[in-house]
Design a protein around this motif. Sequence first.
Motif, mmCIF file in Angstrom:
data_model
loop_
_atom_site.group_PDB
_atom_site.id
_atom_site.type_symbol
_atom_site.label_atom_id
_atom_site.label_comp_id
_atom_site.label_asym_id
_atom_site.label_seq_id
_atom_site.Cartn_x
_atom_site.Cartn_y
_atom_site.Cartn_z
ATOM 1 N N PRO A 197 9.822 12.864 7.352
ATOM 2 C CA PRO A 197 9.341 14.190 6.705
ATOM 3 C C PRO A 197 7.782 13.000 6.188
ATOM 4 O O PRO A 197 7.894 12.591 5.812
ATOM 5 C CB PRO A 197 11.117 14.278 5.621
ATOM 6 N N SER A 198 7.166 14.292 5.609
ATOM 7 C CA SER A 198 5.751 14.988 5.326
ATOM 8 C C SER A 198 5.478 13.818 3.672
ATOM 9 O O SER A 198 5.199 13.361 3.792
ATOM 10 C CB SER A 198 5.396 16.073 5.188
ATOM 11 N N LYS A 199 6.799 14.431 2.926
ATOM 12 C CA LYS A 199 6.411 13.492 1.981
ATOM 13 C C LYS A 199 8.194 12.266 1.737
ATOM 14 O O LYS A 199 9.026 12.833 0.712
ATOM 15 C CB LYS A 199 6.567 14.226 0.322
ATOM 16 N N PRO A 200 8.263 11.623 1.921
ATOM 17 C CA PRO A 200 9.115 10.609 2.200
ATOM 18 C C PRO A 200 9.662 10.129 0.922
ATOM 19 O O PRO A 200 8.884 9.569 0.262
ATOM 20 C CB PRO A 200 9.434 9.750 3.046
ATOM 21 N N ASP A 201 11.295 10.007 0.995
ATOM 22 C CA ASP A 201 11.366 9.600 -1.097
ATOM 23 C C ASP A 201 11.617 8.456 -0.820
ATOM 24 O O ASP A 201 12.280 8.261 -1.514
ATOM 25 C CB ASP A 201 11.933 10.946 -1.952
ATOM 26 N N PHE A 202 11.327 8.473 0.688
ATOM 27 C CA PHE A 202 12.502 7.061 0.103
ATOM 28 C C PHE A 202 11.733 5.669 1.192
ATOM 29 O O PHE A 202 10.751 5.870 1.653
ATOM 30 C CB PHE A 202 13.883 7.393 1.075
ATOM 31 N N PHE A 203 11.526 4.451 0.783
ATOM 32 C CA PHE A 203 11.218 3.657 2.099
ATOM 33 C C PHE A 203 12.480 3.406 2.876
ATOM 34 O O PHE A 203 13.406 3.467 2.447
ATOM 35 C CB PHE A 203 11.191 2.552 0.803
ATOM 36 N N VAL A 204 12.327 2.376 4.384
ATOM 37 C CA VAL A 204 13.097 1.689 4.552
ATOM 38 C C VAL A 204 13.252 -0.646 3.928
ATOM 39 O O VAL A 204 12.769 -1.231 4.112
ATOM 40 C CB VAL A 204 13.069 1.840 6.101
ATOM 41 N N ARG A 205 14.614 -0.412 4.006
ATOM 42 C CA ARG A 205 14.630 -2.130 4.386
ATOM 43 C C ARG A 205 14.825 -2.614 4.951
ATOM 44 O O ARG A 205 16.564 -2.054 6.001
ATOM 45 C CB ARG A 205 16.317 -2.374 2.913
ATOM 46 N N ALA A 206 14.741 -3.465 6.134
ATOM 47 C CA ALA A 206 15.490 -4.227 7.333
ATOM 48 C C ALA A 206 15.748 -5.765 7.054
ATOM 49 O O ALA A 206 15.933 -6.165 6.340
ATOM 50 C CB ALA A 206 13.787 -4.140 8.183
ATOM 51 N N PHE A 207 17.402 -5.422 7.555
ATOM 52 C CA PHE A 207 18.189 -6.506 7.191
ATOM 53 C C PHE A 207 18.372 -6.732 9.034
ATOM 54 O O PHE A 207 18.380 -6.614 10.158
ATOM 55 C CB PHE A 207 19.660 -6.483 6.667
ATOM 56 N N VAL A 208 19.034 -8.028 8.755
ATOM 57 C CA VAL A 208 19.433 -8.735 10.228
ATOM 58 C C VAL A 208 20.593 -9.468 10.485
ATOM 59 O O VAL A 208 21.275 -10.497 9.504
ATOM 60 C CB VAL A 208 18.150 -10.441 10.278
ATOM 61 N N HIS A 219 0.504 -1.179 0.038
ATOM 62 C CA HIS A 219 0.099 0.272 0.017
ATOM 63 C C HIS A 219 0.089 1.607 -0.068
ATOM 64 O O HIS A 219 1.075 2.204 -1.087
ATOM 65 C CB HIS A 219 -0.711 0.111 1.221
ATOM 66 N N ASN A 220 1.324 1.646 1.164
ATOM 67 C CA ASN A 220 2.283 2.946 0.947
ATOM 68 C C ASN A 220 3.771 2.949 -0.289
ATOM 69 O O ASN A 220 3.642 3.943 -0.278
ATOM 70 C CB ASN A 220 3.103 2.909 2.911
ATOM 71 N N ASN A 221 3.761 1.800 -0.494
ATOM 72 C CA ASN A 221 4.942 1.440 -1.091
ATOM 73 C C ASN A 221 4.264 2.057 -2.649
ATOM 74 O O ASN A 221 5.157 2.942 -3.452
ATOM 75 C CB ASN A 221 5.836 0.506 -1.501
ATOM 76 N N VAL A 222 3.254 1.908 -2.819
ATOM 77 C CA VAL A 222 2.142 1.988 -4.306
ATOM 78 C C VAL A 222 2.315 3.316 -3.975
ATOM 79 O O VAL A 222 2.697 4.059 -5.299
ATOM 80 C CB VAL A 222 1.006 1.221 -4.782
ATOM 81 N N HIS A 223 1.948 4.248 -3.055
ATOM 82 C CA HIS A 223 1.466 5.353 -3.108
ATOM 83 C C HIS A 223 2.741 5.970 -3.398
ATOM 84 O O HIS A 223 2.227 7.498 -4.291
ATOM 85 C CB HIS A 223 1.012 5.403 -1.754
ATOM 86 N N ASN A 224 3.687 6.307 -2.893
ATOM 87 C CA ASN A 224 5.394 6.561 -2.913
ATOM 88 C C ASN A 224 5.673 6.282 -4.830
ATOM 89 O O ASN A 224 6.336 7.731 -4.678
ATOM 90 C CB ASN A 224 6.515 6.178 -1.513
ATOM 91 N N PHE A 225 5.913 5.007 -4.602
ATOM 92 C CA PHE A 225 5.663 5.037 -5.980
ATOM 93 C C PHE A 225 5.305 5.427 -7.589
ATOM 94 O O PHE A 225 6.354 6.598 -8.153
ATOM 95 C CB PHE A 225 5.796 3.765 -6.241
ATOM 96 N N VAL A 226 3.949 5.641 -7.182
ATOM 97 C CA VAL A 226 3.136 7.094 -7.988
ATOM 98 C C VAL A 226 4.335 8.010 -8.594
ATOM 99 O O VAL A 226 4.289 8.816 -8.930
ATOM 100 C CB VAL A 226 1.763 6.510 -8.268
ATOM 101 N N GLY A 227 3.652 8.862 -6.703
ATOM 102 C CA GLY A 227 4.411 9.864 -6.445
ATOM 103 C C GLY A 227 2.429 11.813 -6.799
ATOM 104 O O GLY A 227 1.970 10.749 -7.153
ATOM 105 N N GLY A 228 3.718 12.235 -7.094
ATOM 106 C CA GLY A 228 2.585 13.366 -6.644
ATOM 107 C C GLY A 228 1.580 13.239 -6.221
ATOM 108 O O GLY A 228 1.332 13.421 -4.819
ATOM 109 N N ASP A 229 0.251 13.571 -6.465
ATOM 110 C CA ASP A 229 -0.560 13.623 -5.831
ATOM 111 C C ASP A 229 -0.547 12.082 -4.700
ATOM 112 O O ASP A 229 -1.314 12.150 -3.997
ATOM 113 C CB ASP A 229 -2.488 13.248 -7.002
ATOM 114 N N MET A 230 -0.471 11.065 -5.616
ATOM 115 C CA MET A 230 -0.353 9.621 -5.040
ATOM 116 C C MET A 230 0.410 9.806 -3.476
ATOM 117 O O MET A 230 0.495 9.187 -2.762
ATOM 118 C CB MET A 230 -0.216 8.384 -5.947
ATOM 119 N N GLY A 231 1.342 10.156 -3.908
ATOM 120 C CA GLY A 231 2.130 10.547 -2.829
ATOM 121 C C GLY A 231 1.586 11.170 -1.286
ATOM 122 O O GLY A 231 2.508 11.783 -0.080
#
Length: 481
Positions: A369-380, A200-212
Amino acid sequence: MENLFSRRDFLLQAGGAASALGLALLTGGCESCAEQIAHRPIRRNIANLAANDPIVETYKAAVSAMKALPSTDPRNWTRQASIHNDHCPHGNWFFLPWHRAYLLYFERICRKLGGNNDFALPYWNWTAQPSIPPHFWGSGNPLFDSNRFATAIDAVPPEFVGQPVLDNILSEPNFLLFASGASSTQRGPGSYGQLEATPHNNVHNFVGGDMGTFMSPLDPVFWCHHNMIDCCWVDWNLVRHNDNTSDTTWTNFTFTDFVDENSNPVSVKVVTTLLMPILSYQYEPCQADEPAPVGLSSAQSKALQEFVNRGAPVQLKFTQRFAMQKALAGRVGRPVTASIKVQPEALRMALEAGSKQQLVLSLGGIDVPSKPDFFVRAFVNKPDVSAQTPIEDPHYAGSFGFFVDKAAMHMTEAEDTQIGVMVNLTPALRRLGQGGAISKRQTVDIQLVAVPYPRREAKEEQFTLQQLELGIMPSPGIEKQ
Ligand code: C2O
């Protein structure tokens, strides 16, 4: 065909005595209702619709009509998006039912203003077609939004929407991990579950613009994106037979933010939204192995009883937790590591084959930030991690994104968002635990890597978080009464 939910009496009853009503309907208490249920509209995969399919034409006509309405009309395009901006719940368990009801009433408005009673909102299956479908492109096309970051050939990365990611999410039996965490208020803080945090969140930000932003429904692709999210929820409930929560804070919660096709305000109880995919619409399968839509099958009637009557007392009950209170700041290009002290023996037992335990990483007090241009990967346990470390690395645990709009939430950019995210570490830890590598260690090291979205510059951007916790809990986390 008249939609069941356009019947006011039905809606009122469904809110109050859903189970009795549902049973009456199914056992023939109402002949025409049974007819309507059997022929309820099918929400189709837009990839299967030609550019001039009546469904697509209706969607275009409806969007144009809504854009042409005066802003005094609540069905006006911008007014519809403002409902989202002002009221949408995110990062808590109202996320799924609120957006389901929002879509249902939007679909009815489209049916009326598009002049097609057979209209059902199509969905964008980003797992099968990771690029924004061709239906949404072309200047002058009412389904086009000119401020998207993504282009027609960009594809949503598989770490957000790939089949293995979806399979993992859909096989999560715990409602709170699947669908986001508890909250007593509509926009209260909770914790992003995996369906919301990843596809959900990543598709919003991937599309960006209004979608972000929280005005994302200005982009017509929003509705088809959420329709896919809703289809995943339907699959999780009705095909895979997972229980929603029976917590009355959730089931009895009432949303009052929507209007119907005649501009009348409506209020919808969460428990009513559970009936919607059984009574008001159905899906062309959005997951492999899903049966084709049929009238009202006996499995669905059974499902109606199970989910609407009962739900399950779902909890996030960690039998053991290893917490770390420490403020961390992650910056794009600079991974952060947190070492969580654990009892190796407890971990070893939880990781044993057939232990039926889950290991969940819970990150809390996150500010972005309000419109993050990044996502986060988690590693162990991956000390040499970087933004280039591939997700095929055995230490990779998952990728999550943020969808927050501080302006819409009436926050200043400096105010902390304090959101939470849950990541299931079980597969990664099991993989790494083979041969006892995990259980000899006194700590589990978590690396968080902020990665810019494709086509995005995010050099200075950072996120902070206040606590990390590694919890062991029984799967599926349902307390047997
Ligand atoms: Cu409330 Cu995907 O947005």
